[in-house]
Design an enzyme around this catalytic site. Structure first.
Site, PDB file in Angstrom:
ATOM      1  N   ASP A  83      -6.046  13.744   1.598  1.00 50.13           N
ATOM      2  CA  ASP A  83      -7.460  13.939   1.283  1.00 50.13           C
ATOM      3  C   ASP A  83      -8.377  13.548   2.430  1.00 50.13           C
ATOM      4  O   ASP A  83      -9.304  14.280   2.780  1.00 50.13           O
ATOM      5  CB  ASP A  83      -7.840  13.110   0.053  1.00 50.13           C
ATOM      6  N   CYS A 124       1.810  11.100   0.022  1.00 50.74           N
ATOM      7  CA  CYS A 124       0.392  11.177  -0.316  1.00 50.74           C
ATOM      8  C   CYS A 124       0.157  12.019  -1.576  1.00 50.74           C
ATOM      9  O   CYS A 124       1.071  12.642  -2.122  1.00 50.74           O
ATOM     10  CB  CYS A 124      -0.394  11.722   0.873  1.00 50.74           C
ATOM     11  N   LYS A 126      -0.840  14.829  -3.005  1.00 56.03           N
ATOM     12  CA  LYS A 126      -0.435  16.144  -3.488  1.00 56.03           C
ATOM     13  C   LYS A 126       1.065  16.401  -3.335  1.00 56.03           C
ATOM     14  O   LYS A 126       1.564  17.395  -3.853  1.00 56.03           O
ATOM     15  CB  LYS A 126      -1.217  17.238  -2.749  1.00 56.03           C
ATOM     16  N   CYS A 197      -2.268   5.282   0.349  1.00 53.64           N
ATOM     17  CA  CYS A 197      -3.351   4.343   0.065  1.00 53.64           C
ATOM     18  C   CYS A 197      -2.896   3.283  -0.933  1.00 53.64           C
ATOM     19  O   CYS A 197      -2.232   3.581  -1.928  1.00 53.64           O
ATOM     20  CB  CYS A 197      -4.553   5.066  -0.522  1.00 53.64           C
ATOM     21  N   SER A 473     -11.802  11.860  -5.494  1.00 53.05           N
ATOM     22  CA  SER A 473     -10.651  11.314  -4.773  1.00 53.05           C
ATOM     23  C   SER A 473      -9.727  10.507  -5.653  1.00 53.05           C
ATOM     24  O   SER A 473      -8.669  10.082  -5.222  1.00 53.05           O
ATOM     25  CB  SER A 473     -11.143  10.419  -3.632  1.00 53.05           C
TER      26      SER A 473
END
Length: 565
Positions: A83, A124, A126, A197, A473
Protein backbone atom coordinates in the site's frame (compact mmCIF):
# COMPACT_ATOMS: atom_id res chain seq x y z
CA UNK A 1 -2.35 -40.35 -3.33
CA UNK A 2 0.14 -42.55 -5.21
CA UNK A 3 2.82 -41.19 -7.50
CA UNK A 4 0.88 -42.45 -10.51
CA UNK A 5 -2.09 -40.32 -9.39
CA UNK A 6 -0.11 -37.10 -9.24
CA UNK A 7 -1.29 -34.75 -11.94
CA UNK A 8 2.30 -33.62 -12.55
CA UNK A 9 3.44 -37.13 -13.51
CA UNK A 10 2.92 -37.34 -17.26
CA UNK A 11 2.98 -40.55 -19.29
CA UNK A 12 6.46 -41.42 -20.45
CA UNK A 13 5.01 -41.93 -23.91
CA UNK A 14 4.09 -38.23 -23.99
CA UNK A 15 6.27 -35.69 -25.83
CA UNK A 16 5.66 -33.34 -22.89
CA UNK A 17 7.36 -35.78 -20.51
CA UNK A 18 10.52 -35.66 -22.62
CA UNK A 19 10.49 -31.89 -23.04
CA UNK A 20 9.91 -31.37 -19.30
CA UNK A 21 12.67 -33.89 -18.60
CA UNK A 22 15.01 -31.97 -20.89
CA UNK A 23 14.42 -28.65 -19.17
CA UNK A 24 14.39 -30.02 -15.63
CA UNK A 25 17.56 -32.03 -16.05
CA UNK A 26 19.33 -28.76 -16.76
CA UNK A 27 18.07 -27.61 -13.35
CA UNK A 28 19.63 -30.65 -11.70
CA UNK A 29 16.61 -32.99 -11.55
CA UNK A 30 16.89 -36.67 -12.38
CA UNK A 31 14.36 -39.15 -13.77
CA UNK A 32 13.33 -40.25 -10.27
CA UNK A 33 12.45 -36.64 -9.42
CA UNK A 34 9.93 -36.51 -12.25
CA UNK A 35 7.81 -39.05 -10.35
CA UNK A 36 7.77 -37.03 -7.12
CA UNK A 37 5.18 -34.45 -6.02
CA UNK A 38 6.04 -31.07 -7.51
CA UNK A 39 5.33 -28.12 -5.26
CA UNK A 40 5.28 -24.42 -6.10
CA UNK A 41 6.94 -22.16 -3.55
CA UNK A 42 5.06 -18.93 -4.24
CA UNK A 43 7.35 -15.98 -3.57
CA UNK A 44 6.47 -12.29 -3.93
CA UNK A 45 10.04 -11.15 -3.31
CA UNK A 46 10.84 -7.53 -4.10
CA UNK A 47 13.44 -4.98 -3.11
CA UNK A 48 10.87 -2.20 -3.45
CA UNK A 49 9.70 -2.57 0.15
CA UNK A 50 10.89 -4.16 3.41
CA UNK A 51 7.66 -6.18 3.42
CA UNK A 52 9.22 -8.50 0.82
CA UNK A 53 12.96 -7.91 1.04
CA UNK A 54 13.66 -11.01 3.17
CA UNK A 55 11.65 -13.57 1.23
CA UNK A 56 14.35 -15.03 -1.03
CA UNK A 57 16.11 -16.76 1.85
CA UNK A 58 12.76 -18.08 3.12
CA UNK A 59 11.94 -19.43 -0.34
CA UNK A 60 15.25 -21.31 -0.43
CA UNK A 61 14.50 -22.82 2.98
CA UNK A 62 11.01 -23.86 1.86
CA UNK A 63 12.39 -25.55 -1.25
CA UNK A 64 14.95 -27.37 0.91
CA UNK A 65 12.17 -28.50 3.26
CA UNK A 66 10.18 -29.91 0.35
CA UNK A 67 13.26 -31.72 -0.96
CA UNK A 68 13.97 -33.22 2.47
CA UNK A 69 10.38 -34.46 2.68
CA UNK A 70 10.63 -36.25 -0.66
CA UNK A 71 9.21 -33.74 -3.10
CA UNK A 72 10.49 -31.28 -5.69
CA UNK A 73 10.10 -27.57 -4.96
CA UNK A 74 9.96 -24.91 -7.66
CA UNK A 75 10.13 -21.26 -6.63
CA UNK A 76 7.75 -19.09 -8.66
CA UNK A 77 7.29 -15.30 -8.50
CA UNK A 78 4.34 -12.95 -8.38
CA UNK A 79 3.77 -9.21 -8.25
CA UNK A 80 4.54 -7.75 -4.80
CA UNK A 81 1.93 -5.09 -3.92
CA UNK A 82 2.39 -2.80 -0.94
CA UNK A 83 0.00 0.00 0.00
CA UNK A 84 2.54 2.59 1.07
CA UNK A 85 4.57 2.35 -2.16
CA UNK A 86 2.08 1.38 -4.87
CA UNK A 87 -0.69 3.74 -3.77
CA UNK A 88 1.30 6.64 -5.23
CA UNK A 89 0.10 6.05 -8.79
CA UNK A 90 -3.38 5.95 -10.33
CA UNK A 91 -5.03 6.94 -7.03
CA UNK A 92 -3.88 3.67 -5.47
CA UNK A 93 -5.91 1.56 -7.89
CA UNK A 94 -3.07 -0.89 -8.38
CA UNK A 95 -3.18 -1.90 -4.71
CA UNK A 96 -6.38 -3.96 -4.78
CA UNK A 97 -5.98 -4.77 -8.47
CA UNK A 98 -2.67 -6.45 -7.68
CA UNK A 99 -4.40 -8.87 -5.32
CA UNK A 100 -6.20 -10.35 -8.29
CA UNK A 101 -3.03 -10.20 -10.38
CA UNK A 102 -1.32 -12.41 -7.78
CA UNK A 103 -4.11 -14.95 -8.14
CA UNK A 104 -3.76 -14.88 -11.93
CA UNK A 105 0.04 -15.20 -11.69
CA UNK A 106 -0.24 -18.30 -9.54
CA UNK A 107 -3.02 -19.88 -11.56
CA UNK A 108 -1.08 -19.49 -14.81
CA UNK A 109 2.00 -21.28 -13.46
CA UNK A 110 0.48 -23.88 -11.16
CA UNK A 111 -2.22 -25.00 -13.58
CA UNK A 112 -0.09 -24.45 -16.66
CA UNK A 113 2.68 -26.68 -15.29
CA UNK A 114 0.25 -29.10 -13.58
CA UNK A 115 2.01 -28.74 -10.24
CA UNK A 116 0.67 -30.76 -7.32
CA UNK A 117 0.63 -28.27 -4.47
CA UNK A 118 1.76 -24.89 -3.17
CA UNK A 119 3.60 -23.39 -0.25
CA UNK A 120 2.71 -19.68 -0.31
CA UNK A 121 4.95 -17.15 1.42
CA UNK A 122 2.50 -14.62 2.84
CA UNK A 123 3.75 -11.11 3.44
CA UNK A 124 2.16 -7.72 2.76
CA UNK A 125 -1.57 -7.00 2.69
CA UNK A 126 -2.65 -8.34 -0.69
CA UNK A 127 -0.37 -11.38 -0.93
CA UNK A 128 -2.34 -13.54 1.52
CA UNK A 129 -5.79 -13.02 -0.03
CA UNK A 130 -4.35 -13.31 -3.55
CA UNK A 131 -2.70 -16.60 -2.61
CA UNK A 132 -5.88 -17.90 -0.98
CA UNK A 133 -7.91 -16.92 -4.06
CA UNK A 134 -5.48 -18.86 -6.25
CA UNK A 135 -5.59 -21.81 -3.88
CA UNK A 136 -9.37 -21.92 -4.12
CA UNK A 137 -9.31 -21.46 -7.89
CA UNK A 138 -6.74 -24.17 -8.65
CA UNK A 139 -7.82 -26.36 -5.70
CA UNK A 140 -4.40 -27.92 -5.30
CA UNK A 141 -3.25 -28.58 -1.70
CA UNK A 142 -1.90 -25.31 -0.32
CA UNK A 143 -0.09 -24.22 2.82
CA UNK A 144 0.12 -20.54 3.77
CA UNK A 145 3.32 -19.58 5.61
CA UNK A 146 3.37 -16.19 7.33
CA UNK A 147 6.74 -14.55 6.79
CA UNK A 148 6.44 -12.19 9.69
CA UNK A 149 6.10 -8.64 10.89
CA UNK A 150 8.86 -6.05 11.03
CA UNK A 151 10.51 -4.75 14.16
CA UNK A 152 9.88 -1.10 15.02
CA UNK A 153 11.63 1.52 17.07
CA UNK A 154 11.13 4.02 19.83
CA UNK A 155 11.47 7.78 20.00
CA UNK A 156 13.99 9.47 22.34
CA UNK A 157 11.17 9.94 24.87
CA UNK A 158 10.51 6.18 24.88
CA UNK A 159 7.30 6.31 22.82
CA UNK A 160 6.83 3.48 20.34
CA UNK A 161 6.71 4.47 16.68
CA UNK A 162 5.82 2.55 13.52
CA UNK A 163 4.97 3.37 9.92
CA UNK A 164 1.26 3.60 10.65
CA UNK A 165 1.95 6.34 13.19
CA UNK A 166 4.04 8.17 10.58
CA UNK A 167 1.15 7.88 8.10
CA UNK A 168 -1.37 9.22 10.59
CA UNK A 169 0.79 12.12 11.79
CA UNK A 170 1.65 13.14 8.21
CA UNK A 171 -1.97 14.29 7.94
CA UNK A 172 -1.18 16.89 10.61
CA UNK A 173 1.64 18.51 8.65
CA UNK A 174 -0.50 20.90 6.58
CA UNK A 175 -1.98 22.49 9.70
CA UNK A 176 1.36 22.84 11.48
CA UNK A 177 0.50 20.33 14.18
CA UNK A 178 3.80 18.58 13.46
CA UNK A 179 6.94 19.72 11.67
CA UNK A 180 8.72 18.05 8.77
CA UNK A 181 11.76 17.49 11.01
CA UNK A 182 9.63 15.78 13.62
CA UNK A 183 8.07 13.56 10.96
CA UNK A 184 11.49 12.64 9.59
CA UNK A 185 12.69 11.79 13.10
CA UNK A 186 9.74 9.41 13.43
CA UNK A 187 10.40 8.02 9.97
CA UNK A 188 14.06 7.34 10.86
CA UNK A 189 13.00 5.07 13.71
CA UNK A 190 9.70 3.58 12.50
CA UNK A 191 11.07 0.42 10.82
CA UNK A 192 14.11 -1.44 12.12
CA UNK A 193 13.86 -4.72 10.21
CA UNK A 194 12.15 -6.50 7.30
CA UNK A 195 8.60 -7.79 7.37
CA UNK A 196 5.06 -6.46 7.19
CA UNK A 197 3.68 -3.55 9.18
CA UNK A 198 3.52 -4.18 12.89
CA UNK A 199 0.18 -3.87 14.63
CA UNK A 200 -3.20 -5.31 13.69
CA UNK A 201 -3.32 -3.86 10.19
CA UNK A 202 -4.34 -5.76 7.08
CA UNK A 203 -1.24 -7.95 6.79
CA UNK A 204 -1.34 -9.41 10.29
CA UNK A 205 -5.14 -9.59 10.14
CA UNK A 206 -4.99 -11.71 6.97
CA UNK A 207 -2.23 -13.92 8.38
CA UNK A 208 -4.51 -14.55 11.35
CA UNK A 209 -7.49 -15.12 9.05
CA UNK A 210 -5.54 -17.70 7.02
CA UNK A 211 -4.84 -19.60 10.24
CA UNK A 212 -8.48 -19.38 11.31
CA UNK A 213 -9.46 -20.76 7.88
CA UNK A 214 -7.30 -23.80 8.61
CA UNK A 215 -4.78 -23.02 5.87
CA UNK A 216 -1.61 -22.70 8.01
CA UNK A 217 0.30 -24.67 10.58
CA UNK A 218 -1.73 -23.93 13.73
CA UNK A 219 -0.01 -21.60 16.15
CA UNK A 220 2.01 -19.97 13.41
CA UNK A 221 0.57 -16.47 13.00
CA UNK A 222 1.26 -13.70 13.57
CA UNK A 223 5.01 -14.14 13.90
CA UNK A 224 8.09 -11.93 14.02
CA UNK A 225 10.06 -11.89 10.76
CA UNK A 226 13.29 -13.86 11.08
CA UNK A 227 12.31 -15.39 14.41
CA UNK A 228 12.92 -19.01 15.40
CA UNK A 229 9.15 -19.55 15.28
CA UNK A 230 8.95 -18.32 11.69
CA UNK A 231 11.84 -20.52 10.59
CA UNK A 232 10.35 -23.54 12.37
CA UNK A 233 7.15 -23.18 10.36
CA UNK A 234 9.15 -22.92 7.13
CA UNK A 235 11.15 -26.02 7.96
CA UNK A 236 7.95 -27.92 8.66
CA UNK A 237 6.28 -26.78 5.44
CA UNK A 238 7.66 -29.55 3.23
CA UNK A 239 6.34 -32.41 5.34
CA UNK A 240 2.96 -30.67 5.80
CA UNK A 241 2.35 -29.95 2.11
CA UNK A 242 3.45 -33.41 0.94
CA UNK A 243 1.12 -35.02 3.46
CA UNK A 244 -1.71 -32.74 2.28
CA UNK A 245 -1.03 -33.81 -1.32
CA UNK A 246 -0.96 -37.48 -0.34
CA UNK A 247 -4.22 -37.20 1.60
CA UNK A 248 -6.00 -34.94 -0.87
CA UNK A 249 -6.56 -32.08 1.59
CA UNK A 250 -7.40 -29.45 -1.00
CA UNK A 251 -8.38 -25.82 -0.28
CA UNK A 252 -12.05 -26.30 -1.08
CA UNK A 253 -12.18 -29.17 1.43
CA UNK A 254 -10.52 -27.04 4.08
CA UNK A 255 -12.12 -23.64 3.39
CA UNK A 256 -15.70 -24.67 4.05
CA UNK A 257 -18.54 -22.28 4.95
CA UNK A 258 -17.83 -23.15 8.60
CA UNK A 259 -14.18 -22.16 8.12
CA UNK A 260 -15.19 -18.74 6.79
CA UNK A 261 -17.53 -18.18 9.74
CA UNK A 262 -14.67 -19.07 12.08
CA UNK A 263 -12.35 -16.63 10.32
CA UNK A 264 -14.91 -13.79 10.45
CA UNK A 265 -15.35 -14.23 14.19
CA UNK A 266 -11.61 -14.32 14.75
CA UNK A 267 -11.15 -11.08 12.78
CA UNK A 268 -13.91 -9.39 14.79
CA UNK A 269 -12.36 -10.61 18.05
CA UNK A 270 -8.99 -8.96 17.30
CA UNK A 271 -10.53 -5.76 15.91
CA UNK A 272 -8.87 -6.58 12.62
CA UNK A 273 -8.61 -4.63 9.40
CA UNK A 274 -11.81 -3.78 7.54
CA UNK A 275 -10.05 -4.96 4.38
CA UNK A 276 -10.59 -8.52 5.63
CA UNK A 277 -14.25 -8.16 4.66
CA UNK A 278 -13.63 -7.82 0.93
CA UNK A 279 -10.67 -10.22 0.96
CA UNK A 280 -12.51 -13.07 2.70
CA UNK A 281 -15.52 -12.42 0.45
CA UNK A 282 -13.30 -12.74 -2.64
CA UNK A 283 -11.74 -15.99 -1.37
CA UNK A 284 -15.17 -17.44 -0.55
CA UNK A 285 -16.40 -16.61 -4.06
CA UNK A 286 -13.40 -18.41 -5.57
CA UNK A 287 -14.18 -21.40 -3.36
CA UNK A 288 -17.80 -21.44 -4.43
CA UNK A 289 -18.55 -21.62 -0.72
CA UNK A 290 -22.19 -21.25 0.29
CA UNK A 291 -21.54 -18.41 2.72
CA UNK A 292 -22.31 -14.67 2.69
CA UNK A 293 -19.17 -13.19 4.22
CA UNK A 294 -20.57 -9.66 4.47
CA UNK A 295 -23.63 -10.93 6.31
CA UNK A 296 -21.42 -13.03 8.60
CA UNK A 297 -19.53 -9.89 9.62
CA UNK A 298 -22.84 -8.19 10.33
CA UNK A 299 -24.07 -11.11 12.44
CA UNK A 300 -20.79 -11.52 14.27
CA UNK A 301 -21.01 -7.91 15.47
CA UNK A 302 -23.93 -8.99 17.67
CA UNK A 303 -22.05 -11.79 19.43
CA UNK A 304 -18.30 -11.10 19.31
CA UNK A 305 -16.58 -8.42 21.37
CA UNK A 306 -12.92 -7.35 21.04
CA UNK A 307 -10.66 -9.66 23.02
CA UNK A 308 -7.53 -7.63 22.42
CA UNK A 309 -6.52 -4.04 21.69
CA UNK A 310 -3.38 -4.21 19.57
CA UNK A 311 -1.94 -1.03 18.06
CA UNK A 312 -3.39 0.97 16.37
CA UNK A 313 -6.60 -0.19 18.09
CA UNK A 314 -5.22 0.15 21.60
CA UNK A 315 -2.11 0.06 23.78
CA UNK A 316 -0.90 -3.53 23.23
CA UNK A 317 1.88 -4.34 20.79
CA UNK A 318 1.81 -7.19 18.31
CA UNK A 319 4.63 -8.73 20.32
CA UNK A 320 2.35 -8.66 23.40
CA UNK A 321 -0.32 -10.40 21.35
CA UNK A 322 2.05 -13.14 20.21
CA UNK A 323 3.35 -13.65 23.77
CA UNK A 324 -0.25 -14.09 24.95
CA UNK A 325 -0.80 -16.96 22.52
CA UNK A 326 -1.64 -15.27 19.22
CA UNK A 327 -4.32 -16.63 16.94
CA UNK A 328 -4.68 -19.94 18.74
CA UNK A 329 -5.42 -18.21 22.04
CA UNK A 330 -8.09 -16.08 20.34
CA UNK A 331 -9.69 -19.13 18.74
CA UNK A 332 -9.60 -20.99 22.05
CA UNK A 333 -11.29 -18.04 23.77
CA UNK A 334 -13.98 -18.14 21.06
CA UNK A 335 -14.26 -21.92 21.09
CA UNK A 336 -17.96 -22.11 21.93
CA UNK A 337 -18.71 -19.73 19.02
CA UNK A 338 -16.67 -21.69 16.47
CA UNK A 339 -17.30 -24.76 14.39
CA UNK A 340 -14.65 -27.00 15.94
CA UNK A 341 -15.17 -29.66 13.28
CA UNK A 342 -13.78 -27.43 10.52
CA UNK A 343 -10.88 -29.30 8.89
CA UNK A 344 -7.25 -28.18 8.84
CA UNK A 345 -4.67 -28.44 6.07
CA UNK A 346 -2.38 -30.21 8.53
CA UNK A 347 -5.06 -32.82 9.17
CA UNK A 348 -7.62 -33.17 11.94
CA UNK A 349 -9.89 -30.39 13.17
CA UNK A 350 -9.87 -27.59 15.71
CA UNK A 351 -11.07 -30.08 18.32
CA UNK A 352 -7.61 -31.59 18.15
CA UNK A 353 -5.80 -28.27 18.55
CA UNK A 354 -7.66 -25.81 20.76
CA UNK A 355 -7.87 -27.51 24.18
CA UNK A 356 -5.35 -25.98 26.56
CA UNK A 357 -4.69 -22.95 24.34
CA UNK A 358 -6.81 -20.47 26.30
CA UNK A 359 -5.13 -17.09 26.96
CA UNK A 360 -3.59 -16.50 30.35
CA UNK A 361 -5.43 -13.98 32.54
CA UNK A 362 -3.73 -10.61 32.58
CA UNK A 363 -2.14 -10.92 29.13
CA UNK A 364 -2.87 -9.01 25.95
CA UNK A 365 -5.76 -11.34 25.04
CA UNK A 366 -8.90 -11.34 27.13
CA UNK A 367 -11.77 -13.80 27.28
CA UNK A 368 -15.44 -13.65 26.36
CA UNK A 369 -16.34 -12.72 29.92
CA UNK A 370 -13.46 -10.22 30.07
CA UNK A 371 -13.45 -8.50 26.66
CA UNK A 372 -11.37 -5.42 25.95
CA UNK A 373 -14.29 -3.51 24.45
CA UNK A 374 -18.07 -3.36 24.71
CA UNK A 375 -18.95 -3.38 21.01
CA UNK A 376 -17.70 -4.96 17.81
CA UNK A 377 -15.37 -2.66 15.88
CA UNK A 378 -16.06 -3.74 12.28
CA UNK A 379 -19.56 -2.51 11.54
CA UNK A 380 -21.49 -3.13 8.33
CA UNK A 381 -24.04 -0.47 7.36
CA UNK A 382 -26.86 -0.46 4.83
CA UNK A 383 -29.38 2.15 3.75
CA UNK A 384 -30.61 4.22 0.85
CA UNK A 385 -27.08 5.55 0.21
CA UNK A 386 -25.52 2.08 0.43
CA UNK A 387 -28.12 -0.53 -0.58
CA UNK A 388 -25.33 -3.10 -0.80
CA UNK A 389 -23.24 -2.26 2.24
CA UNK A 390 -20.67 0.12 3.66
CA UNK A 391 -18.08 -0.34 6.39
CA UNK A 392 -17.15 1.60 9.51
CA UNK A 393 -14.15 0.78 11.69
CA UNK A 394 -14.30 1.76 15.36
CA UNK A 395 -11.55 1.63 17.93
CA UNK A 396 -11.70 -0.87 20.78
CA UNK A 397 -12.23 1.81 23.41
CA UNK A 398 -14.76 3.80 21.40
CA UNK A 399 -16.14 6.94 23.00
CA UNK A 400 -17.06 9.10 20.00
CA UNK A 401 -20.65 9.76 18.88
CA UNK A 402 -21.90 7.06 16.56
CA UNK A 403 -24.46 9.16 14.71
CA UNK A 404 -24.03 12.03 12.29
CA UNK A 405 -26.29 14.06 10.03
CA UNK A 406 -25.32 16.90 7.75
CA UNK A 407 -25.25 18.37 4.24
CA UNK A 408 -23.01 16.78 1.62
CA UNK A 409 -19.90 18.38 0.17
CA UNK A 410 -19.08 16.27 -2.89
CA UNK A 411 -15.62 15.63 -4.32
CA UNK A 412 -14.56 13.37 -7.16
CA UNK A 413 -10.83 13.35 -6.43
CA UNK A 414 -8.76 13.04 -3.26
CA UNK A 415 -6.41 15.91 -4.24
CA UNK A 416 -9.43 18.19 -4.67
CA UNK A 417 -10.71 17.18 -1.23
CA UNK A 418 -7.30 17.63 0.37
CA UNK A 419 -6.98 21.11 -1.14
CA UNK A 420 -10.39 22.09 0.20
CA UNK A 421 -9.54 20.78 3.68
CA UNK A 422 -6.24 22.68 3.72
CA UNK A 423 -7.96 25.88 2.57
CA UNK A 424 -10.68 25.65 5.19
CA UNK A 425 -13.33 24.94 2.58
CA UNK A 426 -14.77 21.88 4.32
CA UNK A 427 -17.21 23.06 6.95
CA UNK A 428 -17.81 21.50 10.35
CA UNK A 429 -21.14 19.70 10.43
CA UNK A 430 -20.93 18.60 6.79
CA UNK A 431 -20.50 15.17 5.22
CA UNK A 432 -17.52 15.01 2.88
CA UNK A 433 -18.46 12.68 0.02
CA UNK A 434 -15.56 11.28 -2.00
CA UNK A 435 -16.74 9.15 -4.91
CA UNK A 436 -15.35 7.57 -8.05
CA UNK A 437 -12.89 5.51 -6.00
CA UNK A 438 -14.53 2.10 -6.36
CA UNK A 439 -13.28 -0.89 -8.40
CA UNK A 440 -14.69 0.55 -11.64
CA UNK A 441 -14.48 4.28 -10.97
CA UNK A 442 -10.77 4.57 -10.15
CA UNK A 443 -10.41 1.83 -11.59
CA UNK A 444 -9.08 -0.71 -9.12
CA UNK A 445 -10.47 0.86 -5.90
CA UNK A 446 -8.65 3.97 -4.79
CA UNK A 447 -7.20 4.82 -1.39
CA UNK A 448 -9.07 7.34 0.75
CA UNK A 449 -6.99 7.13 3.93
CA UNK A 450 -5.16 10.38 3.27
CA UNK A 451 -8.45 12.29 3.24
CA UNK A 452 -9.48 10.77 6.59
CA UNK A 453 -6.13 11.67 8.11
CA UNK A 454 -6.25 15.19 6.66
CA UNK A 455 -9.60 15.73 8.39
CA UNK A 456 -8.01 14.56 11.61
CA UNK A 457 -5.00 16.81 11.05
CA UNK A 458 -7.31 19.79 10.48
CA UNK A 459 -9.12 19.14 13.74
CA UNK A 460 -12.29 18.11 11.89
CA UNK A 461 -12.46 14.47 12.99
CA UNK A 462 -15.85 14.00 14.60
CA UNK A 463 -17.00 17.36 13.25
CA UNK A 464 -17.08 16.23 9.60
CA UNK A 465 -18.16 12.77 8.48
CA UNK A 466 -16.47 11.09 5.50
CA UNK A 467 -18.42 8.84 3.13
CA UNK A 468 -16.62 7.20 0.21
CA UNK A 469 -16.61 4.23 -2.13
CA UNK A 470 -12.83 4.08 -1.73
CA UNK A 471 -10.86 1.85 0.60
CA UNK A 472 -8.78 2.55 3.66
CA UNK A 473 -5.42 1.24 4.77
CA UNK A 474 -6.93 -0.85 7.56
CA UNK A 475 -5.96 1.64 10.25
CA UNK A 476 -8.34 2.90 12.87
CA UNK A 477 -10.09 6.01 11.58
CA UNK A 478 -11.06 8.95 13.72
CA UNK A 479 -14.51 10.46 13.55
CA UNK A 480 -17.34 8.97 11.49
CA UNK A 481 -15.65 7.44 8.44
CA UNK A 482 -17.77 5.28 6.14
CA UNK A 483 -15.88 3.42 3.43
CA UNK A 484 -16.37 1.00 0.55
CA UNK A 485 -19.94 2.11 -0.15
CA UNK A 486 -21.61 -0.34 -2.51
CA UNK A 487 -22.76 0.02 -5.12
CA UNK A 488 -19.95 2.42 -5.86
CA UNK A 489 -20.58 5.95 -7.12
CA UNK A 490 -20.78 5.37 -10.85
CA UNK A 491 -23.69 5.38 -13.30
CA UNK A 492 -26.98 5.83 -11.46
CA UNK A 493 -25.98 4.34 -8.12
CA UNK A 494 -27.20 6.40 -5.14
CA UNK A 495 -23.69 7.64 -4.30
CA UNK A 496 -23.29 8.88 -7.88
CA UNK A 497 -26.46 10.97 -7.57
CA UNK A 498 -25.53 12.92 -4.43
CA UNK A 499 -25.20 16.67 -4.94
CA UNK A 500 -23.87 19.40 -2.65
CA UNK A 501 -26.30 20.14 0.15
CA UNK A 502 -28.10 16.80 0.17
CA UNK A 503 -28.70 15.58 3.72
CA UNK A 504 -26.91 12.36 4.71
CA UNK A 505 -27.56 10.50 7.97
CA UNK A 506 -25.25 7.88 9.50
CA UNK A 507 -26.19 5.74 12.50
CA UNK A 508 -23.46 3.21 13.25
CA UNK A 509 -25.32 1.59 16.16
CA UNK A 510 -28.43 1.07 14.02
CA UNK A 511 -26.28 0.02 11.05
CA UNK A 512 -27.67 2.57 8.60
CA UNK A 513 -26.38 5.18 6.14
CA UNK A 514 -29.09 7.07 4.28
CA UNK A 515 -29.42 9.73 1.61
CA UNK A 516 -32.36 11.89 2.73
CA UNK A 517 -33.57 12.84 -0.74
CA UNK A 518 -37.02 11.86 -2.10
CA UNK A 519 -36.97 8.86 -4.39
CA UNK A 520 -38.71 10.82 -7.13
CA UNK A 521 -35.91 13.39 -7.11
CA UNK A 522 -33.28 10.64 -7.32
CA UNK A 523 -35.15 9.03 -10.21
CA UNK A 524 -35.15 12.36 -12.07
CA UNK A 525 -31.41 12.75 -11.51
CA UNK A 526 -30.82 9.18 -12.68
CA UNK A 527 -32.80 9.83 -15.88
CA UNK A 528 -30.50 12.75 -16.70
CA UNK A 529 -27.30 10.71 -16.32
CA UNK A 530 -25.43 10.29 -19.60
CA UNK A 531 -23.51 6.99 -19.64
CA UNK A 532 -19.77 7.55 -20.12
CA UNK A 533 -18.32 6.50 -23.45
CA UNK A 534 -14.62 5.73 -23.43
CA UNK A 535 -14.80 4.38 -26.96
CA UNK A 536 -13.27 1.11 -25.81
CA UNK A 537 -9.93 2.81 -25.33
CA UNK A 538 -9.25 1.43 -21.85
CA UNK A 539 -5.83 -0.18 -21.69
CA UNK A 540 -3.68 -1.96 -19.18
CA UNK A 541 -4.28 -4.10 -16.13
CA UNK A 542 -6.61 -1.71 -14.29
CA UNK A 543 -8.94 -1.51 -17.29
CA UNK A 544 -8.98 -5.31 -17.40
CA UNK A 545 -9.66 -5.45 -13.65
CA UNK A 546 -12.56 -3.00 -13.90
CA UNK A 547 -14.07 -4.79 -16.90
CA UNK A 548 -13.90 -8.08 -15.04
CA UNK A 549 -15.58 -6.53 -12.03
CA UNK A 550 -18.43 -5.21 -14.16
CA UNK A 551 -18.84 -8.57 -15.89
CA UNK A 552 -19.16 -10.27 -12.52
CA UNK A 553 -21.36 -7.75 -10.68
CA UNK A 554 -23.16 -5.78 -13.40
CA UNK A 555 -23.91 -2.02 -13.43
CA UNK A 556 -25.44 -0.44 -10.29
CA UNK A 557 -28.76 1.40 -10.44
CA UNK A 558 -30.45 4.00 -8.27
CA UNK A 559 -32.15 1.42 -6.01
CA UNK A 560 -28.95 -0.56 -5.50
CA UNK A 561 -29.86 -3.37 -7.88
CA UNK A 562 -27.55 -4.20 -10.74
CA UNK A 563 -28.16 -4.46 -14.46
CA UNK A 564 -26.49 -7.53 -15.89
CA UNK A 565 -23.92 -6.71 -18.58
Amino acid sequence: MTESQLRSVLPRTSPRWYTRRTQWRQLGLRDADLDKPKIAVVNSSSKLSPCFSHLDDIADRAVASITAAGGVGFEIRTVAPTDFIMSAGREGGFVLGSRDLIAHDIEAVVDGALLDGMVCLASCDKTTPGQLMAAARTDVPTLIVSCGFQSCGVMPDGAAVDIEEVFLRAGHLARGRISADELCAMSDRAITGPGVCTGMGTANTMHLAAEALGMTVPGHAPVAAGSASMHAAVERSGAVILDAVAQGRTPRRVMTPAAFRNAVRAVQAVSGSINAVKHLDAVARECGADVDVVEEFRRSADIVRPLTAVRPNGPSSIEDFVAAGGTLAVLAALEDLLDRDAPLVVGGTWRDVLPGREPDPGGAIGSRDRPRGTRATIRLLRGSLAPGHAIVKLSVTEDRPLTFRGPAQVFTSAPEALEAIAAGGVEAGSVLVLRGYGPVGTPGMGMASNVAFALDGAGLAGRVALVTDGQFSGLVNTGIVVGEVTPEGVGTAPLALVTDGDEIAVDVEAGTVDLLVPQAELAARAAAVVPPDDGGTGRGWLATFAAGYQRRYGTPTVDGSRVAP
